[in-house]
Write an enzyme that holds these catalytic residues in place. Structure first.
Site, mmCIF file in Angstrom:
data_model
loop_
_atom_site.group_PDB
_atom_site.id
_atom_site.type_symbol
_atom_site.label_atom_id
_atom_site.label_comp_id
_atom_site.label_asym_id
_atom_site.label_seq_id
_atom_site.Cartn_x
_atom_site.Cartn_y
_atom_site.Cartn_z
ATOM 1 C CG ASP A 22 36.315 65.434 -67.434
ATOM 2 O OD1 ASP A 22 37.175 65.040 -66.632
ATOM 3 O OD2 ASP A 22 35.456 66.294 -67.150
ATOM 4 C CG HIS A 56 42.151 68.760 -61.997
ATOM 5 N ND1 HIS A 56 41.297 68.949 -60.935
ATOM 6 C CD2 HIS A 56 41.538 67.830 -62.799
ATOM 7 C CE1 HIS A 56 40.222 68.198 -61.073
ATOM 8 N NE2 HIS A 56 40.339 67.506 -62.188
#
Length: 296
Positions: free
Chosen positions: A138, A208
């Site tokens: 992330d 995403h």
């Protein structure tokens, strides 16, 4: 903005009637409290960002408020919803040691007392090599140095709030069981990156990553500073991500969210939302430390 941390606490509160003076004093003390608690442990790199929501700005500081500060705008897409939830104050506390985060959180709550009510509190942590609980890295595209400051901090366009930042916070819960039933190849198409090597895939339109990549009319990428952290209680079946983004212009993260939840002309909504459900949504402005100190 401080670098990634091993631990963080996200504390969201709402003001109680008559609590404005106490809250303003505590906000003015944040810098000193952080310094005092972290002083004997410099390796812990304790830091705290405090944010104020639109509803609380005028009762706390009067007008004018930051030019683009407004409540979180709920989004209802064809399959998914991003709720707007209560929140007047945000404390984003980070350190390399969870005990330092805990100590500062406890002191802030003690000092606020009956002036504010806790709406949400999450103890978060770094997970392996900056991965979320779905197993993917992330924050890969976070800018660093001067580009980070340019993406996150207000400049001369709003001189009264120079050095502050707009903040959007959401708490996501993951359906890990459903996610783990996907083959790795399918997971990568949802995310738009490879799982092992974290390389961006060019064969995943509508992923995403694709929906969260914005460009200006001149073709330059519009950047924000993300600080998402995992949290969870395995014994309760809770696995999640506390998502936070800092932006010079809140329209950038808000556009990302609209693309995620509503889709675009070319794609549907973000496929990750089939496995990650937002349960909170709040927006704040984080003034500079000098503003909080001088206004407290």
């Amino acid at each position: 903005m401080s670098p990634p941390s091993a631990a963080a606490v996200f504390l969201v509160l709402t003001l109680e009637p008559g609590g404005e003076n106490t809250a303003r004093e505590v906000l003015g003390e944040v810098e000193g409290l952080t310094r005092s608690i972290g002083f004997g442990h410099p390796e812990g790199r304790l830091s705290c960002v405090a944010g104020i929501g639109a509803r609380a700005w005028e009762p706390l500081y009067g007008v004018p408020r930051p030019a683009a500060l407004h409540p979180f705008r709920e989004l209802a897409g064809p399959r998914h919803r991003a709720p707007a939830t209560p929140g007047d104050l945000l404390f984003h506390i980070k350190a390399q040691r969870p005990d330092l985060c805990f100590a500062l959180t406890a002191e802030l709550v003690r000092r606020l007392g009956d002036a504010a009510r806790v709406e949400d509190e999450a103890q978060t942590f770094a997970y392996f090599d900056s991965r979320n609980l779905l197993g993917f890295v992330d924050g890969t595209e976070n800018p660093e140095g001067d580009p980070a400051a340019d993406a996150a901090l207000v400049g001369e366009e709003d001189p009264a709030f120079h050095g502050g930042s707009y903040v959007v916070v959401q708490k996501y819960l993951h359906d890990v069981d459903a996610w783990e039933k996907l083959a790795v190849e399918e997971q990568e198409r949802v995310i738009g990156r490879t799982k092992l090597t974290n390389l961006e895939r060019d064969d995943a339109p509508g992923s995403h990553v694709d929906l969260n990549t914005l460009t200006a009319p001149d073709g330059t990428e519009l950047r924000v500073l993300r600080g998402a952290m995992p949290f969870g209680r395995p014994g309760h079946g809770e696995f999640g991500t506390y998502f936070v983004v800092y932006a010079r212009d809140p329209e950038v993260p808000e556009t990302m969210l609209r693309r995620m939840y509503l889709g675009t002309e070319e794609t549907g909504p973000d496929p990750l939302l089939d496995f990650s459900r937002a349960v909170t949504g709040t927006a704040f402005f984080a003034p500079s430390a000098g503003f909080l100190r001088e206004s407290g």
